[in-house]
Design an enzyme around this catalytic site. Structure first.
Site, short mmCIF file in Angstrom:
data_model
loop_
_atom_site.label_atom_id
_atom_site.label_comp_id
_atom_site.label_asym_id
_atom_site.label_seq_id
_atom_site.Cartn_x
_atom_site.Cartn_y
_atom_site.Cartn_z
N SER A 9 0.85 -1.20 0.00
CA SER A 9 0.00 0.00 0.00
C SER A 9 0.88 1.24 0.00
CB SER A 9 -0.89 0.01 1.24
OG SER A 9 -1.41 1.32 1.41
N HIS A 34 -0.90 -1.36 -4.38
CA HIS A 34 -2.19 -1.07 -3.74
C HIS A 34 -2.34 0.44 -3.58
CE1 HIS A 34 -5.73 -2.15 -1.32
NE2 HIS A 34 -5.37 -1.17 -0.48
N ASP A 36 -4.63 3.45 -2.36
CA ASP A 36 -5.73 3.79 -1.44
C ASP A 36 -6.29 5.18 -1.73
OD1 ASP A 36 -6.00 1.56 0.43
OD2 ASP A 36 -3.93 2.02 0.98
N MET A 38 -8.94 7.95 -0.65
CA MET A 38 -9.78 8.38 0.49
C MET A 38 -10.31 9.79 0.24
SD MET A 38 -7.47 7.02 3.64
CE MET A 38 -6.71 5.40 3.63
N HIS A 68 -8.15 0.79 -4.35
CA HIS A 68 -9.08 0.58 -3.23
C HIS A 68 -9.81 1.89 -2.97
CE1 HIS A 68 -9.45 -0.31 1.40
NE2 HIS A 68 -10.62 -0.18 0.80
N MET A 70 -12.14 4.27 -1.18
CA MET A 70 -12.84 4.57 0.07
C MET A 70 -13.49 5.93 -0.13
SD MET A 70 -9.81 3.16 2.54
CE MET A 70 -8.64 3.21 1.19
N MET A 139 -11.28 -6.13 5.04
CA MET A 139 -10.52 -5.17 5.85
C MET A 139 -10.26 -5.80 7.22
SD MET A 139 -10.04 -2.55 3.96
CE MET A 139 -9.14 -1.59 5.21
N ASP A 177 -6.43 -6.59 4.00
CA ASP A 177 -5.85 -5.24 4.06
C ASP A 177 -5.94 -4.69 5.47
OD1 ASP A 177 -5.01 -2.65 3.54
OD2 ASP A 177 -6.71 -2.12 2.26
C1 DX5 Z 1 -6.42 1.52 5.26
C2 DX5 Z 1 -5.88 1.18 3.89
C3 DX5 Z 1 -4.74 0.24 3.92
C4 DX5 Z 1 -3.52 0.72 4.65
C5 DX5 Z 1 -2.85 -0.48 5.24
O1 DX5 Z 1 -7.63 2.18 5.12
O2 DX5 Z 1 -6.90 0.60 3.10
O3 DX5 Z 1 -4.41 -0.19 2.60
O4 DX5 Z 1 -2.61 1.42 3.87
O5 DX5 Z 1 -1.78 -0.06 5.98
P1 DX5 Z 1 -1.04 -1.01 7.02
O6 DX5 Z 1 -0.50 -2.16 6.23
O7 DX5 Z 1 0.01 -0.13 7.59
O8 DX5 Z 1 -2.07 -1.46 8.02
ZN ZN Z 2 -6.37 -0.35 1.18
#
Ligand code: DX5
Ligand code: ZN
Length: 224
Positions: A9, A34, A36, A38, A68, A70, A139, A177
């Site tokens: 990620s 990956h 992310d 947000m 991903h 969100m 998750m 994840d």
């Molecule tokens: C959280 C993200 C993850 C995050 C995981 O909302 O979706 O992908 O980056 O990070 P670690 O591996 O540090 O828990």
């Molecule tokens: Zn993620």
């Protein structure tokens, strides 16, 4: 059985030199990237969008980009990610008014589709759509931030989803994840996961090849 995939990620990467970070993590043995996304609405944090995905492609990244989402709403942004070079797009059912329609939209845009279940999201959201999916993402932390601890109840949930996927006979991936580390990845794999996201465990502990190869060894111990 699906091949093992490690998907670092980039949330924990150094954003000031993102292209180099992605090159380095792929050179170190990562399989996917990956990504992310947000929106400070569905989750209380704000990150990156399609322009950054496109910039990584223009930089020369050819590995699968595992987006991903969100964000809420979901549908408006899907075609933008598809044209920015996303390979897979996963979304949270709570953020879409019409889950089946969103899955079809992702697929008709030329990407693979994933559905993401939060720690408290029941498995019943998979009823009627599981066979349409390319991936289920569980998750193991609440979404929004890197560096949180793995929620142990996820292990039983992984086993349950593994059985559901096996019953379909389809090549649907099971991705985990949140809080994935060298010292817990074996039990996550043993429960039935084949695709592993790790942010802080990789980017906060260089050299990346050491972490990724140790993770792959741990997974190989239980998956063969
Ligand atoms: C959280 C993200 C993850 C995050 C995981 O909302 O979706 O992908 O980056 O990070 P670690 O591996 O540090 O828990
Ligand atoms: Zn993620």
């Amino acid at each position: 059985m699906q091949s093992t995939v490690i998907s670092p990620s980039i949330l924990s990467a150094n954003f000031a030199k993102l292209g180099e970070e992605v090159d380095n993590v792929l050179k170190a043995g990562a399989d996917w990237v990956h990504f992310d996304v947000m929106d400070n609405h569905y989750v209380p944090n704000l990150t990156i969008g399609p322009m950054v995905c496109e910039a990584l492609r223009k930089h020369g990244v050819t590995a699968p980009i595992d987006v991903h989402l969100m964000v809420e709403p979901v549908d408006r942004i899907i075609p933008d990610f598809a044209s920015a070079g996303a390979s897979l797009i996963s979304f949270h059912p709570e953020a879409s008014s019409h889950v089946h329609r969103t899955i079809q939209l992702i697929k008709s845009s030329g990407c693979k589709a994933g559905l993401v279940l939060n720690p408290a999201t029941p498995l019943s959201v998979l009823d009627w759509v599981l066979e349409d999916l390319d991936m289920v993402l569980l998750m193991s932390v609440n979404p929004g931030f890197g560096g949180q601890s793995f929620i142990p109840s996820t292990l039983a949930k992984i086993s349950a989803v593994r059985s559901m996927i096996d019953a379909t006979g389809l090549p649907i991936r099971l991705e985990i994840d949140g809080g994935v580390k060298i010292d817990n990845i074996a039990e996550i794999a043993a429960a039935g996961a084949d695709t592993f996201v790790a942010g802080s465990a990789i980017f906060n502990a260089p050299p990346y090849e050491d972490v990724i190869s140790r993770m792959k060894e741990e997974v190989a111990r239980v998956r063969g």
